[in-house]
Design a protein around this motif. Structure first.
Motif, PDB file in Angstrom:
ATOM      1  N   ALA A   5       0.822  -1.212   0.000  1.00 13.68           N
ATOM      2  CA  ALA A   5       0.000   0.000   0.000  1.00 13.68           C
ATOM      3  C   ALA A   5       0.856   1.261   0.000  1.00 13.68           C
ATOM      4  O   ALA A   5       0.553   2.240  -0.691  1.00 13.68           O
ATOM      5  CB  ALA A   5      -0.934  -0.010   1.206  1.00 13.68           C
ATOM      6  N   VAL A   6       1.938   1.259   0.768  1.00  5.26           N
ATOM      7  CA  VAL A   6       2.818   2.423   0.820  1.00  5.26           C
ATOM      8  C   VAL A   6       3.450   2.672  -0.548  1.00  5.26           C
ATOM      9  O   VAL A   6       3.480   3.808  -1.044  1.00  5.26           O
ATOM     10  CB  VAL A   6       3.906   2.249   1.897  1.00  5.26           C
ATOM     11  N   LEU A   7       3.939   1.611  -1.183  1.00  9.81           N
ATOM     12  CA  LEU A   7       4.579   1.780  -2.493  1.00  9.81           C
ATOM     13  C   LEU A   7       3.579   2.206  -3.560  1.00  9.81           C
ATOM     14  O   LEU A   7       3.920   2.968  -4.472  1.00  9.81           O
ATOM     15  CB  LEU A   7       5.275   0.477  -2.902  1.00  9.81           C
ATOM     16  N   LYS A   8       2.358   1.739  -3.455  1.00 12.18           N
ATOM     17  CA  LYS A   8       1.339   2.145  -4.431  1.00 12.18           C
ATOM     18  C   LYS A   8       1.091   3.650  -4.338  1.00 12.18           C
ATOM     19  O   LYS A   8       0.961   4.332  -5.356  1.00 12.18           O
ATOM     20  CB  LYS A   8       0.049   1.355  -4.194  1.00 12.18           C
ATOM     21  N   ASN A   9       1.067   4.176  -3.115  1.00 16.47           N
ATOM     22  CA  ASN A   9       0.870   5.613  -2.941  1.00 16.47           C
ATOM     23  C   ASN A   9       2.139   6.401  -3.243  1.00 16.47           C
ATOM     24  O   ASN A   9       2.068   7.557  -3.661  1.00 16.47           O
ATOM     25  CB  ASN A   9       0.388   5.902  -1.525  1.00 16.47           C
ATOM     26  N   PHE A  10       3.292   5.781  -3.066  1.00 20.70           N
ATOM     27  CA  PHE A  10       4.560   6.424  -3.421  1.00 20.70           C
ATOM     28  C   PHE A  10       4.639   6.644  -4.927  1.00 20.70           C
ATOM     29  O   PHE A  10       5.030   7.721  -5.392  1.00 20.70           O
ATOM     30  CB  PHE A  10       5.715   5.546  -2.940  1.00 20.70           C
ATOM     31  N   TYR A  11       4.260   5.624  -5.699  1.00 23.02           N
ATOM     32  CA  TYR A  11       4.360   5.732  -7.153  1.00 23.02           C
ATOM     33  C   TYR A  11       3.140   6.393  -7.796  1.00 23.02           C
ATOM     34  O   TYR A  11       3.239   6.872  -8.929  1.00 23.02           O
ATOM     35  CB  TYR A  11       4.614   4.356  -7.767  1.00 23.02           C
ATOM     36  N   ALA A  12       2.013   6.434  -7.088  1.00 23.88           N
ATOM     37  CA  ALA A  12       0.819   7.092  -7.629  1.00 23.88           C
ATOM     38  C   ALA A  12       0.015   7.696  -6.486  1.00 23.88           C
ATOM     39  O   ALA A  12      -0.906   7.061  -5.966  1.00 23.88           O
ATOM     40  CB  ALA A  12      -0.031   6.108  -8.428  1.00 23.88           C
ATOM     41  N   PRO A  13       0.347   8.913  -6.073  1.00 24.03           N
ATOM     42  CA  PRO A  13      -0.404   9.557  -5.000  1.00 24.03           C
ATOM     43  C   PRO A  13      -1.890   9.736  -5.328  1.00 24.03           C
ATOM     44  O   PRO A  13      -2.723   9.758  -4.425  1.00 24.03           O
ATOM     45  CB  PRO A  13       0.288  10.921  -4.861  1.00 24.03           C
ATOM     46  N   ASP A  14      -2.215   9.831  -6.621  1.00 21.88           N
ATOM     47  CA  ASP A  14      -3.607   9.971  -7.055  1.00 21.88           C
ATOM     48  C   ASP A  14      -4.287   8.596  -7.031  1.00 21.88           C
ATOM     49  O   ASP A  14      -4.010   7.741  -7.868  1.00 21.88           O
ATOM     50  CB  ASP A  14      -3.651  10.562  -8.465  1.00 21.88           C
ATOM     51  N   GLU A  15      -5.180   8.387  -6.077  1.00 20.09           N
ATOM     52  CA  GLU A  15      -5.814   7.076  -5.915  1.00 20.09           C
ATOM     53  C   GLU A  15      -6.731   6.710  -7.072  1.00 20.09           C
ATOM     54  O   GLU A  15      -7.124   5.544  -7.218  1.00 20.09           O
ATOM     55  CB  GLU A  15      -6.581   7.025  -4.594  1.00 20.09           C
ATOM     56  N   ASP A  16      -7.076   7.681  -7.919  1.00 22.16           N
ATOM     57  CA  ASP A  16      -7.877   7.374  -9.112  1.00 22.16           C
ATOM     58  C   ASP A  16      -7.109   6.498 -10.092  1.00 22.16           C
ATOM     59  O   ASP A  16      -7.700   5.904 -11.001  1.00 22.16           O
ATOM     60  CB  ASP A  16      -8.316   8.662  -9.816  1.00 22.16           C
ATOM     61  N   MET A  17      -5.798   6.419  -9.912  1.00 22.02           N
ATOM     62  CA  MET A  17      -4.959   5.589 -10.784  1.00 22.02           C
ATOM     63  C   MET A  17      -4.795   4.173 -10.239  1.00 22.02           C
ATOM     64  O   MET A  17      -4.163   3.342 -10.870  1.00 22.02           O
ATOM     65  CB  MET A  17      -3.568   6.219 -10.949  1.00 22.02           C
ATOM     66  N   HIS A  18      -5.346   3.901  -9.051  1.00 27.77           N
ATOM     67  CA  HIS A  18      -5.171   2.597  -8.403  1.00 27.77           C
ATOM     68  C   HIS A  18      -6.234   1.598  -8.838  1.00 27.77           C
ATOM     69  O   HIS A  18      -7.396   1.959  -9.051  1.00 27.77           O
ATOM     70  CB  HIS A  18      -5.249   2.742  -6.878  1.00 27.77           C
ATOM     71  N   GLU A  19      -5.819   0.312  -8.927  1.00 35.26           N
ATOM     72  CA  GLU A  19      -6.744  -0.803  -9.155  1.00 35.26           C
ATOM     73  C   GLU A  19      -7.626  -0.563 -10.395  1.00 35.26           C
ATOM     74  O   GLU A  19      -8.849  -0.458 -10.298  1.00 35.26           O
ATOM     75  CB  GLU A  19      -7.618  -1.040  -7.912  1.00 35.26           C
ATOM     76  N   ILE A  20      -6.977  -0.496 -11.538  1.00 35.79           N
ATOM     77  CA  ILE A  20      -7.676  -0.196 -12.790  1.00 35.79           C
ATOM     78  C   ILE A  20      -7.838  -1.475 -13.629  1.00 35.79           C
ATOM     79  O   ILE A  20      -6.838  -2.139 -13.928  1.00 35.79           O
ATOM     80  CB  ILE A  20      -6.900   0.864 -13.612  1.00 35.79           C
ATOM     81  N   PRO A  21      -9.077  -1.836 -14.012  1.00 33.15           N
ATOM     82  CA  PRO A  21      -9.283  -3.018 -14.862  1.00 33.15           C
ATOM     83  C   PRO A  21      -8.735  -2.781 -16.269  1.00 33.15           C
ATOM     84  O   PRO A  21      -9.061  -1.778 -16.911  1.00 33.15           O
ATOM     85  CB  PRO A  21     -10.808  -3.165 -14.896  1.00 33.15           C
ATOM     86  N   ILE A  22      -7.900  -3.708 -16.738  1.00 30.44           N
ATOM     87  CA  ILE A  22      -7.344  -3.647 -18.096  1.00 30.44           C
ATOM     88  C   ILE A  22      -7.259  -5.071 -18.636  1.00 30.44           C
ATOM     89  O   ILE A  22      -6.667  -5.943 -18.002  1.00 30.44           O
ATOM     90  CB  ILE A  22      -5.938  -3.005 -18.110  1.00 30.44           C
ATOM     91  N   GLU A  23      -7.856  -5.306 -19.777  1.00 30.72           N
ATOM     92  CA  GLU A  23      -7.771  -6.602 -20.457  1.00 30.72           C
ATOM     93  C   GLU A  23      -8.155  -7.774 -19.542  1.00 30.72           C
ATOM     94  O   GLU A  23      -7.511  -8.824 -19.559  1.00 30.72           O
ATOM     95  CB  GLU A  23      -6.353  -6.821 -21.008  1.00 30.72           C
ATOM     96  N   GLY A  24      -9.182  -7.566 -18.731  1.00 30.49           N
ATOM     97  CA  GLY A  24      -9.646  -8.648 -17.866  1.00 30.49           C
ATOM     98  C   GLY A  24      -8.824  -8.856 -16.615  1.00 30.49           C
ATOM     99  O   GLY A  24      -9.080  -9.782 -15.841  1.00 30.49           O
ATOM    100  N   CYS A  25      -7.813  -8.020 -16.396  1.00 28.31           N
ATOM    101  CA  CYS A  25      -6.993  -8.075 -15.178  1.00 28.31           C
ATOM    102  C   CYS A  25      -7.091  -6.728 -14.477  1.00 28.31           C
ATOM    103  O   CYS A  25      -7.657  -5.774 -15.011  1.00 28.31           O
ATOM    104  CB  CYS A  25      -5.534  -8.384 -15.522  1.00 28.31           C
ATOM    105  N   VAL A  26      -6.546  -6.645 -13.286  1.00 29.89           N
ATOM    106  CA  VAL A  26      -6.553  -5.387 -12.531  1.00 29.89           C
ATOM    107  C   VAL A  26      -5.114  -4.925 -12.331  1.00 29.89           C
ATOM    108  O   VAL A  26      -4.304  -5.630 -11.718  1.00 29.89           O
ATOM    109  CB  VAL A  26      -7.256  -5.542 -11.171  1.00 29.89           C
ATOM    110  N   ALA A  27      -4.806  -3.744 -12.866  1.00 27.14           N
ATOM    111  CA  ALA A  27      -3.473  -3.162 -12.706  1.00 27.14           C
ATOM    112  C   ALA A  27      -3.399  -2.428 -11.373  1.00 27.14           C
ATOM    113  O   ALA A  27      -4.329  -1.702 -11.011  1.00 27.14           O
ATOM    114  CB  ALA A  27      -3.169  -2.207 -13.850  1.00 27.14           C
ATOM    115  N   ASP A  28      -2.290  -2.605 -10.638  1.00 22.00           N
ATOM    116  CA  ASP A  28      -2.110  -1.863  -9.388  1.00 22.00           C
ATOM    117  C   ASP A  28      -2.190  -0.367  -9.631  1.00 22.00           C
ATOM    118  O   ASP A  28      -2.861   0.368  -8.905  1.00 22.00           O
ATOM    119  CB  ASP A  28      -0.763  -2.204  -8.746  1.00 22.00           C
ATOM    120  N   ILE A  29      -1.462   0.078 -10.670  1.00 17.85           N
ATOM    121  CA  ILE A  29      -1.459   1.489 -11.050  1.00 17.85           C
ATOM    122  C   ILE A  29      -1.530   1.594 -12.569  1.00 17.85           C
ATOM    123  O   ILE A  29      -0.798   0.900 -13.278  1.00 17.85           O
ATOM    124  CB  ILE A  29      -0.164   2.194 -10.564  1.00 17.85           C
ATOM    125  N   TYR A  30      -2.408   2.464 -13.056  1.00 20.98           N
ATOM    126  CA  TYR A  30      -2.448   2.777 -14.491  1.00 20.98           C
ATOM    127  C   TYR A  30      -2.497   4.288 -14.616  1.00 20.98           C
ATOM    128  O   TYR A  30      -3.445   4.941 -14.169  1.00 20.98           O
ATOM    129  CB  TYR A  30      -3.661   2.148 -15.157  1.00 20.98           C
TER     130      TYR A  30
END
Length: 249
Positions: free
Chosen positions: A34-59
């Motif tokens: 969780a810390v690294l996800k916010n480190f690389y993408a402070p904008d939570e709108d970029m978190h857990e994004i569905p792409i091609e039937g999978c969920v990307a941590d950050i897009y």
């Protein structure tokens, strides 16, 4: 804001001073993630994004970032779908300095904080990299080894008399960002070959030079050979000999 300042901000956002005071029981199992996800993408709108039937941590809209703490084999399906479409960065956290705290499940008591004598190194990532070996040379794949000082909380539920061997890890709490090692192309793997190592060298000689077990050194050299930065040049007895390949400068 520097990387270390941004990391501290992300850490405080997830752990929080009040939650820290309340104790480990208030924290999720994947605090480092969780810390690294916010480190690389402070904008939570970029978190857990569905792409091609999978969920990307950050897009971000142009690239994908995956935070992976273990089990790289689970990423094969994602990488097969993501890499033809976007640059993908895999972030792998490595404990640099680590303090162990043991939790007694029966009493809820915490042991005193004890520093591990082992320091983190990038070679520990290679057993995981081997699981996605076929993707490593894809020009869209990038790796970040993130060295972090952290506390590790473990449950006293192991099989040994002191209940430590075979115990379960409860959580890891990041304390400080130490360094980030980037691998963006095959030649970047040269960072993992000690400068001035006498050539040719065996697996055991490489292991001794970088202070890792021979079994791990064997995996490392397999990946380095696959990446085209070392090659086998013969044998000494039953041991393969390796040398560094000169790049196109």
């Amino acid at each position: 804001m520097t990387d270390k300042e941004r990391f501290e901000w992300a850490r405080d956002k997830i752990v929080g001073t009040e939650r820290e005071k309340q104790g480990i029981g208030t924290l999720s199992e994947k605090t480092v993630h969780a810390v690294l996800k916010n480190f690389y993408a402070p904008d939570e709108d970029m978190h857990e994004i569905p792409i091609e039937g999978c969920v990307a941590d950050i897009y971000t809209g142009t690239e994908i970032v995956e935070i992976q703490t273990r089990n790289f084999d689970r990423m094969r399906d994602k990488l097969g779908k993501f890499l033809p479409l976007y640059p993908v960065t895999i972030v792998y956290p490595i404990p640099y300095e680590k303090w162990l705290i043991w939790i007694d499940e029966e009493t809820g008591e915490f042991s005193s904080r004890r520093k591990s004598p082992v320091k983190g190194n990038p070679y520990v990532a290679f057993k995981e990299l081997y699981r996605i070996k076929n993707f490593l040379l894809d020009e869209n794949l990038h790796l970040k080894f993130v060295f972090i000082n952290m506390e590790e909380y473990r449950l006293l539920n192991g099989w040994s008399r002191d209940r430590k061997k075979g115990s379960s890890r409860f959580d890891r709490i990041p304390l400080e960002l130490v360094e980030i090692m980037d691998i963006d192309c095959s030649r970047d793997y040269l960072q993992l070959v000690p400068y001035g190592i006498p050539e040719p060298f065996t697996v055991k000689e490489f292991a001794k030079e970088v202070h890792i077990r021979a079994s791990l050194a064997q995996v490392v050299l397999q990946i380095l050979a696959y990446a085209g930065v070392v090659e086998r040049v013969g044998k000494k007895g039953n041991a393969y000999l390796y040398k560094v390949l000169e790049g196109d400068e």
